[in-house]
Write an enzyme that holds these catalytic residues in place. Structure first.
Site, PDB file in Angstrom:
ATOM      1  N   CYS A 136      -4.022   1.230   6.430  1.00 55.83           N
ATOM      2  CA  CYS A 136      -5.307   0.931   5.788  1.00 55.83           C
ATOM      3  C   CYS A 136      -6.421   0.792   6.822  1.00 55.83           C
ATOM      4  O   CYS A 136      -6.504  -0.225   7.516  1.00 55.83           O
ATOM      5  CB  CYS A 136      -5.159  -0.348   4.971  1.00 55.83           C
ATOM      6  SG  CYS A 136      -6.682  -0.956   4.257  1.00 55.83           S
ATOM      7  N   CYS A 139      -8.874  -2.074   6.214  1.00 53.71           N
ATOM      8  CA  CYS A 139      -8.343  -3.393   6.579  1.00 53.71           C
ATOM      9  C   CYS A 139      -8.353  -3.599   8.094  1.00 53.71           C
ATOM     10  O   CYS A 139      -8.693  -4.664   8.583  1.00 53.71           O
ATOM     11  CB  CYS A 139      -6.902  -3.549   6.103  1.00 53.71           C
ATOM     12  SG  CYS A 139      -6.627  -3.045   4.407  1.00 53.71           S
ATOM     13  N   ASP A 140      -7.937  -2.589   8.840  1.00 56.40           N
ATOM     14  CA  ASP A 140      -7.629  -2.801  10.256  1.00 56.40           C
ATOM     15  C   ASP A 140      -8.548  -2.061  11.227  1.00 56.40           C
ATOM     16  O   ASP A 140      -8.420  -2.226  12.439  1.00 56.40           O
ATOM     17  CB  ASP A 140      -6.176  -2.353  10.531  1.00 56.40           C
ATOM     18  CG  ASP A 140      -5.187  -3.180   9.725  1.00 56.40           C
ATOM     19  OD1 ASP A 140      -5.504  -4.345   9.426  1.00 56.40           O
ATOM     20  OD2 ASP A 140      -4.111  -2.662   9.383  1.00 56.40           O
TER      21      ASP A 140
HETATM   22  C1  FAD Z   1       0.283  -3.415   5.840  1.00 55.45           C
HETATM   23  C2  FAD Z   1      -0.831  -3.634   4.847  1.00 55.45           C
HETATM   24  C3  FAD Z   1      -1.954  -4.347   5.232  1.00 55.45           C
HETATM   25  C4  FAD Z   1      -2.999  -4.568   4.339  1.00 55.45           C
HETATM   26  N1  FAD Z   1      -4.072  -5.294   4.746  1.00 55.45           N
HETATM   27  C5  FAD Z   1      -5.060  -5.565   3.869  1.00 55.45           C
HETATM   28  C6  FAD Z   1      -6.177  -6.363   4.257  1.00 55.45           C
HETATM   29  O1  FAD Z   1      -6.284  -6.810   5.407  1.00 55.45           O
HETATM   30  N2  FAD Z   1      -7.132  -6.602   3.322  1.00 55.45           N
HETATM   31  C7  FAD Z   1      -7.065  -6.098   2.038  1.00 55.45           C
HETATM   32  O2  FAD Z   1      -7.958  -6.373   1.232  1.00 55.45           O
HETATM   33  N3  FAD Z   1      -6.033  -5.340   1.660  1.00 55.45           N
HETATM   34  C8  FAD Z   1      -5.032  -5.057   2.531  1.00 55.45           C
HETATM   35  N4  FAD Z   1      -3.982  -4.270   2.149  1.00 55.45           N
HETATM   36  C9  FAD Z   1      -3.971  -3.742   0.768  1.00 55.45           C
HETATM   37  C10 FAD Z   1      -3.545  -4.857  -0.202  1.00 55.45           C
HETATM   38  O3  FAD Z   1      -2.333  -5.406   0.232  1.00 55.45           O
HETATM   39  C11 FAD Z   1      -3.412  -4.308  -1.615  1.00 55.45           C
HETATM   40  O4  FAD Z   1      -4.618  -3.678  -2.002  1.00 55.45           O
HETATM   41  C12 FAD Z   1      -3.104  -5.437  -2.599  1.00 55.45           C
HETATM   42  O5  FAD Z   1      -1.957  -6.151  -2.210  1.00 55.45           O
HETATM   43  C13 FAD Z   1      -2.900  -4.890  -4.007  1.00 55.45           C
HETATM   44  O6  FAD Z   1      -2.594  -5.947  -4.840  1.00 55.45           O
HETATM   45  P1  FAD Z   1      -1.781  -5.746  -6.194  1.00 55.45           P
HETATM   46  O7  FAD Z   1      -1.568  -7.110  -6.741  1.00 55.45           O
HETATM   47  O8  FAD Z   1      -2.437  -4.730  -7.025  1.00 55.45           O
HETATM   48  O9  FAD Z   1      -0.385  -5.098  -5.761  1.00 55.45           O
HETATM   49  P2  FAD Z   1       0.716  -5.536  -4.681  1.00 55.45           P
HETATM   50  O10 FAD Z   1       0.201  -6.467  -3.670  1.00 55.45           O
HETATM   51  O11 FAD Z   1       1.317  -4.253  -4.231  1.00 55.45           O
HETATM   52  O12 FAD Z   1       1.797  -6.321  -5.566  1.00 55.45           O
HETATM   53  C14 FAD Z   1       2.601  -5.639  -6.479  1.00 55.45           C
HETATM   54  C15 FAD Z   1       3.616  -6.618  -7.025  1.00 55.45           C
HETATM   55  O13 FAD Z   1       4.331  -5.991  -8.093  1.00 55.45           O
HETATM   56  C16 FAD Z   1       5.710  -6.291  -7.971  1.00 55.45           C
HETATM   57  N5  FAD Z   1       6.453  -5.253  -8.690  1.00 55.45           N
HETATM   58  C17 FAD Z   1       6.503  -3.914  -8.468  1.00 55.45           C
HETATM   59  N6  FAD Z   1       7.301  -3.314  -9.386  1.00 55.45           N
HETATM   60  C18 FAD Z   1       7.760  -4.302 -10.203  1.00 55.45           C
HETATM   61  C19 FAD Z   1       8.615  -4.339 -11.342  1.00 55.45           C
HETATM   62  N7  FAD Z   1       9.168  -3.232 -11.861  1.00 55.45           N
HETATM   63  N8  FAD Z   1       8.883  -5.534 -11.904  1.00 55.45           N
HETATM   64  C20 FAD Z   1       8.314  -6.670 -11.425  1.00 55.45           C
HETATM   65  N9  FAD Z   1       7.478  -6.700 -10.370  1.00 55.45           N
HETATM   66  C21 FAD Z   1       7.220  -5.527  -9.766  1.00 55.45           C
HETATM   67  C22 FAD Z   1       5.947  -6.369  -6.473  1.00 55.45           C
HETATM   68  O14 FAD Z   1       7.108  -7.126  -6.194  1.00 55.45           O
HETATM   69  C23 FAD Z   1       4.663  -7.078  -6.026  1.00 55.45           C
HETATM   70  O15 FAD Z   1       4.831  -8.469  -6.147  1.00 55.45           O
HETATM   71  C24 FAD Z   1      -2.923  -4.039   3.015  1.00 55.45           C
HETATM   72  C25 FAD Z   1      -1.795  -3.318   2.622  1.00 55.45           C
HETATM   73  C26 FAD Z   1      -0.754  -3.114   3.518  1.00 55.45           C
HETATM   74  C27 FAD Z   1       0.465  -2.341   3.075  1.00 55.45           C
END
Ligand code: FAD
Length: 316
Positions: A136, A139-140
């Protein structure tokens, strides 16, 4: 096996799911979060989060998500470990089945299952995340001021990230395995005209170099078979995302990449094609182009408010 009744079942425990749970429980709705295989979501994979407001010196990804889970539990939300395998519509309500067979019934569903960044699948790639390897640029990127970085990919995201990174880095290599970019004409033009970007056509990353931190990459020219080492401080993988939405494929409409389509009902902007099923965060078309934690959390808030309004309308 017991089948409990909830107002809302939230699927996913990242920023979107946990924020949705906070809003629904505070609206006096009986709420359960199914945490999935990555409790806390994708931020659990990162060390420093500098763009979540409220922390003068940034915070840790794990710390932020542990606090969020604690907050959700303290408000009275049940968090269950497990993966949702199926959601069925039964007599106006929804039956959610977890792997292992446990079932629960609810008036509304909020799907917040995120989208996993695709990685290259090469050795030490995951272990070097936060030590030079990133998924990302937004982010970084700022950690690479006056450094040399490489971006892998050839689509819109890769081009946008390469262009964005030139704000900080002195040089950006764009590594693409083909001899043409897949990105839109506008994005291609931006990259081709940016003097800080050098495109390495027909190249693939074969090895990540460096012990504590990334120092370079070994590339292979996939036409000629020649290898070369390029010294870089950062490696951004931008080869796409896989929304975790397969389990709702027959329940709701998805786009060609698997993002759940929202925004078609003007009264409930987070509702999916199935009334009563809402979606939030990176798994949706709404956050498809943003993929940021704060945007996902904002979506979670909206989905919870929509679910509350919908449950009130249908059940009084
Ligand atoms: C290495 C890394 C660094 C990042 N750094 C940043 C940053 O500094 N700042 C920033 O704003 N964003 C950052 N991001 C992006 C950010 O993490 C995502 O945009 C954010 O987490 C998305 O949130 P979400 O809740 O939509 O999904 P996610 O955080 O992906 O959460 C999805 C959830 O769904 C669950 N899940 C999936 N399938 C199922 C299922 N079938 N049944 C039950 N549960 C399920 C998973 O276990 C998880 O808990 C980063 C991403 C990565 C990979």
């Amino acid at each position: 096996m017991e089948n409990k009744l909830y107002d809302t079942v939230v699927v996913g425990s990242g920023p979107a799911g946990l924020t949705a749970a906070i809003y629904n429980i505070r609206a006096n709705m009986k709420t359960v979060v199914i945490a999935g295989g990555q409790p806390g979501g994708q931020l659990m994979m990162t060390t420093t989060v500098d763009n979540w407001p409220g922390f003068a010196r940034g915070t840790g990804g794990v710390k932020l998500m542990m606090e969020m889970q604690e907050q959700v539990k303290n408000l009275g939300v049940e968090i269950k470990n497990g993966m949702v395998e199926e959601i069925k519509s039964v007599n106006k309500m929804f039956e959610t089945r977890l792997a292992g067979g446990e079932r629960m019934t609810s008036k509304a569903i909020i799907v917040a299952t995120g989208a996993k960044a695709k990685w290259l699948g090469i050795e030490r790639e995951k272990e070097m995340i936060g030590r030079g390897v990133s998924g990302c640029a937004t982010c970084d990127g700022m950690f690479f001021r006056d450094k040399i970085v490489a971006v892998v990919g050839g689509g819109d995201t890769a081009c946008e990230e390469a262009d964005f990174l030139t704000k900080f880095a002195t040089k950006v290599y764009l590594i693409h395995r083909r001899d043409q970019l897949r990105a839109s004409v506008v994005e291609q033009k931006r990259v081709l005209e940016n003097k800080k970007i050098e495109i390495l056509w027909n190249h693939e990353v074969a090895e990540i170099l460096g012990e504590e931190r990334l120092t370079g990459i070994r590339l292979i020219n996939n036409l000629k078979g020649q290898e070369k080492i390029v010294a870089v401080d950062g490696l951004f993988i931008a080869v796409g995302h896989n929304p975790a939405t397969e389990f709702v494929a027959s329940l709701v409409k998805r786009d060609e990449d698997g993002h759940i389509v929202i925004g078609e009902d003007k009264n409930y902007k987070t509702m999916t094609s199935k009334a009563g099923v809402f979606a939030a965060g990176d798994c949706t078309t709404g956050n498809r182009d943003y993929k940021q934690a704060i945007a996902a959390a904002g979506d979670g808030c909206k989905a919870a408010l929509d679910a509350e309004k919908w449950v009130k309308k249908i059940y009084g």
